[in-house]
Design an enzyme around this catalytic site. Structure first.
Site, PDB file in Angstrom:
ATOM      1  CB  SER A 159      51.412  33.671  42.326  1.00 39.89           C
ATOM      2  OG  SER A 159      51.752  33.634  40.949  1.00 39.89           O
ATOM      3  CE1 TYR A 172      49.328  38.903  41.642  1.00 43.75           C
ATOM      4  CE2 TYR A 172      51.131  37.650  40.708  1.00 43.75           C
ATOM      5  CZ  TYR A 172      49.841  37.700  41.205  1.00 43.75           C
ATOM      6  OH  TYR A 172      49.089  36.555  41.271  1.00 43.75           O
TER       7      TYR A 172
HETATM    8  N1  LIG Z   1      44.691  34.171  37.718  1.00 49.32           N
HETATM    9  C1  LIG Z   1      45.935  33.709  37.776  1.00 49.32           C
HETATM   10  O1  LIG Z   1      46.576  33.364  36.746  1.00 49.32           O
HETATM   11  C2  LIG Z   1      46.618  33.540  39.088  1.00 49.32           C
HETATM   12  C3  LIG Z   1      47.867  32.901  39.094  1.00 49.32           C
HETATM   13  C4  LIG Z   1      48.513  32.730  40.294  1.00 49.32           C
HETATM   14  C5  LIG Z   1      47.949  33.187  41.465  1.00 49.32           C
HETATM   15  N2  LIG Z   1      46.733  33.808  41.422  1.00 49.32           N
HETATM   16  C6  LIG Z   1      46.204  34.287  42.696  1.00 49.32           C
HETATM   17  O2  LIG Z   1      44.922  33.732  42.895  1.00 49.32           O
HETATM   18  C7  LIG Z   1      44.155  34.613  43.735  1.00 49.32           C
HETATM   19  C8  LIG Z   1      42.816  34.894  43.084  1.00 49.32           C
HETATM   20  O3  LIG Z   1      43.038  35.568  41.862  1.00 49.32           O
HETATM   21  P1  LIG Z   1      42.003  35.534  40.648  1.00 49.32           P
HETATM   22  O4  LIG Z   1      42.784  35.181  39.459  1.00 49.32           O
HETATM   23  O5  LIG Z   1      40.807  34.751  41.046  1.00 49.32           O
HETATM   24  O6  LIG Z   1      41.664  37.100  40.569  1.00 49.32           O
HETATM   25  P2  LIG Z   1      40.279  37.873  40.327  1.00 49.32           P
HETATM   26  O7  LIG Z   1      39.375  37.084  39.473  1.00 49.32           O
HETATM   27  O8  LIG Z   1      40.695  39.225  39.895  1.00 49.32           O
HETATM   28  O9  LIG Z   1      39.647  37.930  41.783  1.00 49.32           O
HETATM   29  C9  LIG Z   1      40.225  38.728  42.780  1.00 49.32           C
HETATM   30  C10 LIG Z   1      39.363  38.681  44.028  1.00 49.32           C
HETATM   31  O10 LIG Z   1      39.924  39.572  44.994  1.00 49.32           O
HETATM   32  C11 LIG Z   1      38.889  40.454  45.431  1.00 49.32           C
HETATM   33  N3  LIG Z   1      39.430  41.779  45.779  1.00 49.32           N
HETATM   34  C12 LIG Z   1      40.097  42.628  44.958  1.00 49.32           C
HETATM   35  N4  LIG Z   1      40.366  43.774  45.607  1.00 49.32           N
HETATM   36  C13 LIG Z   1      39.845  43.644  46.862  1.00 49.32           C
HETATM   37  C14 LIG Z   1      39.791  44.487  47.987  1.00 49.32           C
HETATM   38  N5  LIG Z   1      40.347  45.712  47.988  1.00 49.32           N
HETATM   39  N6  LIG Z   1      39.177  44.040  49.110  1.00 49.32           N
HETATM   40  C15 LIG Z   1      38.604  42.812  49.125  1.00 49.32           C
HETATM   41  N7  LIG Z   1      38.645  41.954  48.097  1.00 49.32           N
HETATM   42  C16 LIG Z   1      39.251  42.374  46.968  1.00 49.32           C
HETATM   43  C17 LIG Z   1      37.943  40.561  44.260  1.00 49.32           C
HETATM   44  O11 LIG Z   1      36.636  40.888  44.692  1.00 49.32           O
HETATM   45  P3  LIG Z   1      35.967  42.352  44.667  1.00 49.32           P
HETATM   46  O12 LIG Z   1      36.373  43.014  43.398  1.00 49.32           O
HETATM   47  O13 LIG Z   1      34.519  42.002  44.781  1.00 49.32           O
HETATM   48  O14 LIG Z   1      36.490  43.045  45.893  1.00 49.32           O
HETATM   49  C18 LIG Z   1      37.942  39.114  43.755  1.00 49.32           C
HETATM   50  O15 LIG Z   1      37.035  38.351  44.504  1.00 49.32           O
HETATM   51  C19 LIG Z   1      45.018  35.860  43.920  1.00 49.32           C
HETATM   52  O16 LIG Z   1      45.734  35.767  45.127  1.00 49.32           O
HETATM   53  C20 LIG Z   1      45.983  35.786  42.752  1.00 49.32           C
HETATM   54  O17 LIG Z   1      47.170  36.487  42.977  1.00 49.32           O
HETATM   55  C21 LIG Z   1      46.045  34.004  40.268  1.00 49.32           C
END
Ligand SMILES: NC(=O)c1ccc[n+]([C@@H]2O[C@H](COP(=O)([O-])OP(=O)(O)OC[C@H]3O[C@@H](n4cnc5c(N)ncnc54)[C@H](OP(=O)(O)O)[C@@H]3O)[C@@H](O)[C@H]2O)c1
Length: 267
Positions: A159, A172
């Site tokens: 991130s 985080y």
């Molecule tokens: N959104 C942003 O603004 C942003 C910015 C920078 C970086 N990121 C990074 O991008 C990546 C994806 O984030 P996102 O925004 O797409 O988040 P999200 O929509 O909340 O998705 C998170 C994913 O992680 C899975 N997950 C959560 N807990 C888990 C567990 N215990 N075991 C296995 N899988 C698990 C969830 O699936 P289940 O619930 O089905 O397990 C889901 O598929 C992350 O690394 C995040 O830090 C996001």
């Protein structure tokens, strides 16, 4: 003896982004960014294994891959906070795909609280998934990636919060800095073993993780003001970078954190 994977001049063409025949494991592929990356990588020809907890979400991602014309996806439901599930998941996915070329460590969790109001349990919940599972997945996948003939890759989805700080997000931010450190350390360790390790650092993206902020007028406006390009990222904004980092186009790149943030960290 280093494993050489240098491209010949005659190899250079659109094919350097081709992922046909590549076997890729994407964690957190049941929704959000992980789903978009899984579908995007499959659209470039990769056979993708989607891992997360929610079976329905995983099945929907597999359907989207099929609709995009990608090779049939493998799906595995696993809780990546459970260290004993990780090796078993990597082994069974690799057996189904017939090997593993790329590991995309994308699953993560967040919190929104100042340090005074953040319990050790919350810190542990975030760090166990965002950092510990990434280390364990890399360790479990390493032997398979090293067998992929010089084309093994790890992509750690970090991130911008792995490069700068923000308030109310200590666990985080720590976890994302940690996986950039892991990216560098493992890149050096595996540099002569035919595996490149890089991080992808998104800026603010509209997903379930950020719904609370995106839906809040003040929070959402703060993001658009702080982002020189004046908008939130969409999940599709990151597919090109993931394809690049998975493909031969990035064969001489390792240990780097590729920031895709509309300019957020540039000012
Ligand atoms: N959104 C942003 O603004 C942003 C910015 C920078 C970086 N990121 C990074 O991008 C990546 C994806 O984030 P996102 O925004 O797409 O988040 P999200 O929509 O909340 O998705 C998170 C994913 O992680 C899975 N997950 C959560 N807990 C888990 C567990 N215990 N075991 C296995 N899988 C698990 C969830 O699936 P289940 O619930 O089905 O397990 C889901 O598929 C992350 O690394 C995040 O830090 C996001």
């Amino acid at each position: 003896m280093p494993v050489s994977n240098a491209l010949a001049a005659s190899d250079i063409g659109r094919g350097i982004f081709d992922l046909a025949g590549r076997r890729i494991l994407v964690t957190g592929a049941s929704k959000g960014l992980g789903r978009e990356l899984a579908v995007g990588l499959a659209a470039f020809g990769a056979r993708v294994a989607c891992v997360a907890r929610n079976e329905k979400g995983l099945a929907e991602t597999a359907e989207l891959i099929s609709a995009a014309g990608g090779p049939e996806a493998a799906v595995r439901s696993a809780d990546l906070r459970d260290s004993s599930a990780i090796q078993q998941t990597v082994d069974s996915v690799t057996a189904e795909l017939g090997g593993l070329d790329v590991l995309v460590n994308n699953a993560a969790d967040d919190h929104d609280s100042p340090i005074e109001d953040t319990s050790l349990e919350t810190w542990q919940r975030v760090v166990d998934l965002n950092a510990r599972s990434v280390w364990l997945l890399s360790k479990a996948a390493g032997p398979y990636l090293r067998e992929s003939g010089g084309y093994g890759k790890v992509i750690n989805v970090a991130s911008v919060m792995g490069t700068v700080g923000v308030r109310d997000n200590t666990a985080y931010v720590m976890s994302k800095h940690a996986i950039i450190g892991l990216t560098k350390a493992l890149a050096v360790e595996w540099a002569r073993k035919g595996v490149q390790v890089n991080a992808l650092c998104p800026g603010f993206v509209v997903t379930d993780m950020t719904t609370h902020m995106h839906a809040d007028e003040t929070g959402s406006r703060w993001v658009t003001r702080q982002t020189p390009m004046g908008r939130w990222g969409e999940t599709t904004d990151f597919v090109g970078s993931a394809v690049f980092l998975s493909s031969r186009a990035s064969d001489f790149m390792t240990g780097q954190a590729l920031v895709v943030d509309g300019g957020y960290t540039t000012q």
